[in-house]
Design a protein around this motif. Structure first.
Motif, PDB file in Angstrom:
ATOM      1  N   ILE A  81       0.846  -1.188   0.000  1.00 19.01           N
ATOM      2  CA  ILE A  81       0.000   0.000   0.000  1.00 19.01           C
ATOM      3  C   ILE A  81       0.885   1.243   0.000  1.00 19.01           C
ATOM      4  N   TYR A  82       0.579   2.178  -0.893  1.00 23.85           N
ATOM      5  CA  TYR A  82       1.272   3.462  -0.936  1.00 23.85           C
ATOM      6  C   TYR A  82       0.286   4.536  -0.484  1.00 23.85           C
ATOM      7  N   PHE A  83       0.721   5.403   0.417  1.00 27.88           N
ATOM      8  CA  PHE A  83      -0.176   6.461   0.886  1.00 27.88           C
ATOM      9  C   PHE A  83       0.621   7.709   1.237  1.00 27.88           C
ATOM     10  N   SER A  84      -0.106   8.819   1.304  1.00 31.79           N
ATOM     11  CA  SER A  84       0.547  10.101   1.539  1.00 31.79           C
ATOM     12  C   SER A  84       0.107  10.709   2.856  1.00 31.79           C
ATOM     13  N   GLU A  85       0.992  11.495   3.434  1.00 34.12           N
ATOM     14  CA  GLU A  85       0.682  12.347   4.577  1.00 34.12           C
ATOM     15  C   GLU A  85       0.968  13.769   4.130  1.00 34.12           C
ATOM     16  N   GLY A 133       6.923  21.902   3.708  1.00 36.78           N
ATOM     17  CA  GLY A 133       7.720  20.815   3.148  1.00 36.78           C
ATOM     18  C   GLY A 133       7.816  19.615   4.067  1.00 36.78           C
ATOM     19  N   THR A 134       6.743  19.324   4.813  1.00 39.31           N
ATOM     20  CA  THR A 134       6.770  18.188   5.745  1.00 39.31           C
ATOM     21  C   THR A 134       5.850  17.056   5.290  1.00 39.31           C
ATOM     22  N   GLY A 135       5.425  17.089   4.022  1.00 41.18           N
ATOM     23  CA  GLY A 135       4.644  15.975   3.495  1.00 41.18           C
ATOM     24  C   GLY A 135       5.537  14.818   3.114  1.00 41.18           C
ATOM     25  N   ARG A 136       4.934  13.628   2.990  1.00 36.10           N
ATOM     26  CA  ARG A 136       5.742  12.464   2.620  1.00 36.10           C
ATOM     27  C   ARG A 136       4.899  11.389   1.931  1.00 36.10           C
ATOM     28  N   LEU A 137       5.592  10.561   1.170  1.00 40.34           N
ATOM     29  CA  LEU A 137       5.016   9.380   0.535  1.00 40.34           C
ATOM     30  C   LEU A 137       5.502   8.162   1.304  1.00 40.34           C
ATOM     31  N   LEU A 138       4.556   7.328   1.739  1.00 36.55           N
ATOM     32  CA  LEU A 138       4.860   6.186   2.592  1.00 36.55           C
ATOM     33  C   LEU A 138       4.450   4.881   1.908  1.00 36.55           C
ATOM     34  N   ARG A 139       5.095   3.795   2.337  1.00 35.25           N
ATOM     35  CA  ARG A 139       4.735   2.468   1.824  1.00 35.25           C
ATOM     36  C   ARG A 139       4.523   1.512   2.992  1.00 35.25           C
ATOM     37  N   ARG A 140       3.362   0.863   2.997  1.00 30.28           N
ATOM     38  CA  ARG A 140       3.103  -0.217   3.950  1.00 30.28           C
ATOM     39  C   ARG A 140       3.320  -1.530   3.220  1.00 30.28           C
ATOM     40  N   THR A 155       5.119  -3.672   7.929  1.00 31.27           N
ATOM     41  CA  THR A 155       6.105  -2.625   8.193  1.00 31.27           C
ATOM     42  C   THR A 155       5.849  -1.425   7.288  1.00 31.27           C
ATOM     43  N   VAL A 156       6.222  -0.248   7.776  1.00 32.67           N
ATOM     44  CA  VAL A 156       5.983   0.999   7.044  1.00 32.67           C
ATOM     45  C   VAL A 156       7.301   1.725   6.853  1.00 32.67           C
ATOM     46  N   GLU A 157       7.529   2.233   5.665  1.00 37.04           N
ATOM     47  CA  GLU A 157       8.746   2.995   5.382  1.00 37.04           C
ATOM     48  C   GLU A 157       8.409   4.267   4.631  1.00 37.04           C
ATOM     49  N   THR A 158       9.229   5.279   4.823  1.00 34.24           N
ATOM     50  CA  THR A 158       9.078   6.543   4.112  1.00 34.24           C
ATOM     51  C   THR A 158       9.864   6.461   2.816  1.00 34.24           C
ATOM     52  N   LEU A 159       9.172   6.600   1.687  1.00 28.35           N
ATOM     53  CA  LEU A 159       9.841   6.568   0.386  1.00 28.35           C
ATOM     54  C   LEU A 159      10.376   7.939   0.004  1.00 28.35           C
ATOM     55  N   VAL A 160       9.564   8.983   0.211  1.00 29.40           N
ATOM     56  CA  VAL A 160       9.977  10.345  -0.130  1.00 29.40           C
ATOM     57  C   VAL A 160       9.524  11.266   0.986  1.00 29.40           C
ATOM     58  N   ASP A 161      10.441  12.046   1.514  1.00 31.01           N
ATOM     59  CA  ASP A 161      10.131  13.033   2.548  1.00 31.01           C
ATOM     60  C   ASP A 161      10.333  14.428   1.965  1.00 31.01           C
ATOM     61  N   GLY A 162       9.909  15.438   2.702  1.00 33.87           N
ATOM     62  CA  GLY A 162      10.127  16.815   2.281  1.00 33.87           C
ATOM     63  C   GLY A 162       9.225  17.277   1.159  1.00 33.87           C
ATOM     64  N   LEU A 163       8.070  16.631   0.995  1.00 35.10           N
ATOM     65  CA  LEU A 163       7.146  17.016  -0.072  1.00 35.10           C
ATOM     66  C   LEU A 163       6.303  18.219   0.359  1.00 35.10           C
ATOM     67  N   ASP A 164       5.928  19.021  -0.620  1.00 33.34           N
ATOM     68  CA  ASP A 164       5.138  20.221  -0.348  1.00 33.34           C
ATOM     69  C   ASP A 164       3.653  19.897  -0.454  1.00 33.34           C
ATOM     70  N   PHE A 165       3.078  19.524   0.692  1.00 35.72           N
ATOM     71  CA  PHE A 165       1.679  19.126   0.806  1.00 35.72           C
ATOM     72  C   PHE A 165       1.401  17.925  -0.099  1.00 35.72           C
ATOM     73  N   ALA A 166       1.944  16.778   0.292  1.00 36.83           N
ATOM     74  CA  ALA A 166       1.727  15.538  -0.458  1.00 36.83           C
ATOM     75  C   ALA A 166       0.239  15.208  -0.481  1.00 36.83           C
ATOM     76  N   ASN A 167      -0.253  14.788  -1.657  1.00 33.14           N
ATOM     77  CA  ASN A 167      -1.691  14.593  -1.796  1.00 33.14           C
ATOM     78  C   ASN A 167      -1.989  13.337  -2.604  1.00 33.14           C
ATOM     79  N   GLY A 168      -2.578  13.459  -3.791  1.00 31.16           N
ATOM     80  CA  GLY A 168      -3.005  12.296  -4.552  1.00 31.16           C
ATOM     81  C   GLY A 168      -1.876  11.328  -4.875  1.00 31.16           C
ATOM     82  N   VAL A 169      -2.216  10.029  -4.923  1.00 30.56           N
ATOM     83  CA  VAL A 169      -1.234   8.968  -5.177  1.00 30.56           C
ATOM     84  C   VAL A 169      -1.773   8.036  -6.258  1.00 30.56           C
TER      85      VAL A 169
END
Length: 330
Positions: free
Chosen positions: A135-139, A158-165, A170-184
């Motif tokens: 599962i890929y999801f955004s914060e 710049g505190t948005g991120r793309l995460l993978r479950r 287990t959950v890992e951060t794929l990309v950090d520092g995104l500017d309001f991470a949204n649609g995936v």
């Protein structure tokens, strides 16, 4: 919350950002009224009904032909992004509770992810799943909650991120520092996953395979508006909702000393500039080429945060309206 502005120089807005309708114009809308506000995302279930979550926490199933509405769940929070899994289960990004799964209509809601690295998820936004259980999801923001989403846009945190479950939980951060991470969106060939950066007017691509696996680039840059949720259409295109056109005042303030944005944020909310109303969706291929650009003036609908294409129909969601809008792809 006190604002801690980050300076950023946005790319110059294109002339398209100043236009209020496309050529050809988006066809007329038909509204499916709901018993509540804010159908922020819209997805199509296997039975053809539209699934959405509204601001009181309800998950609704809507018949697009008759408009009949059924409540199939209640998250106890604020549901945003949705994704229908191959087994019919529904993944739910709840801004207050994290990543959830509803096993079936009227069934049990399970919390899949409530915290990452020991910290509670603050603003879970959008989600997509692979068939293998990944599962890929955004914060969107680790500083600002949904109710103050504009604070993150103005602060440019710049505190948005793309995460993978992963399938093992287990959950890992794929990309950090995104500017309001949204649609995936996950590419059909699983070569990449896309994430919209609302605060940077772009769609970022994270490579999952090939020689560039684990790296990022931009699929689309310098959009004429604020990209929100994204969905893979039945036409194989990436449909991007644009919640509002670029704001010239915000673009002017972002590169300037942060005190100016702090002053603007301190003004009573009723006096702050509001996002311009429009109804807007774009569709891109996986090379970043624009295929559809559909816009109409926001007289009867606005703040479009979802655009779901299915067999030529286009279903629109909104953070502020109390209906799902239906139109056609010309």
């Amino acid at each position: 919350m006190s604002m801690q502005p980050h300076r950023w120089t946005p790319p110059p807005a294109t002339p398209r950002a100043r236009e209020t309708r496309s050529t050809p114009e988006m066809p007329a809308l038909r509204l499916l009224e709901l018993p509540g506000r804010g159908p922020e995302d819209v997805v199509v279930a296997a039975d053809g009904r539209l699934l959405t979550g509204i601001d009181d926490g309800a998950i609704l199933a809507v018949d697009p032909a008759t408009g009949a509405v059924e409540q199939i769940a209640h998250t106890g929070g604020r549901p945003l992004g949705l994704h229908v899994e191959s087994d019919g289960a529904l993944l739910i990004c709840d801004a207050e509770r994290g990543l959830l799964r509803l096993d079936k209509p009227g069934g049990t809601i399970e919390v899949l992810v409530a915290e990452v690295d020991g910290a509670a998820l603050n603003f879970t936004s959008n989600v997509v799943a692979d068939g293998d259980g990944t599962i890929y999801f955004s914060e969107s923001s680790r500083r600002w909650p949904l109710k103050q989403w504009m604070g993150d846009i103005m602060e440019h945190s710049g505190t948005g991120r793309l995460l993978r479950r992963n399938p093992d939980g287990t959950v890992e951060t794929l990309v950090d520092g995104l500017d309001f991470a949204n649609g995936v969106v996950l590419a059909p060939d699983r070569s990449c996953v896309l994430v919209a950066e609302t605060g940077a007017y772009r769609v970022t691509r994270y490579r999952l395979s090939g020689p560039q696996a684990g790296t990022c680039d931009r699929l689309v840059e310098n959009l004429p508006g604020f990209p929100d949720n994204m969905l893979l259409g039945s036409d194989g295109l990436v449909w991007v909702s644009l919640a509002a056109p670029r704001n010239p005042l915000l673009d002017t303030l972002l590169p300037l000393p942060g005190i100016l944005r702090q002053i603007s944020w301190a003004i009573p909310e009723r006096l702050q500039p509001k996002p311009a109303r429009t109804v807007w969706a774009m569709a891109f291929d996986f090379d970043g080429a624009l295929v559809h650009d559909l816009q109409r003036e926001g007289t009867d609908y606005g703040m479009v945060t979802a655009a779901a294409e299915h067999d030529g129909a286009l279903y629109l969601g909104s953070l502020s309206e109390s209906a799902i809008a239906v139109t056609q792809v010309p």
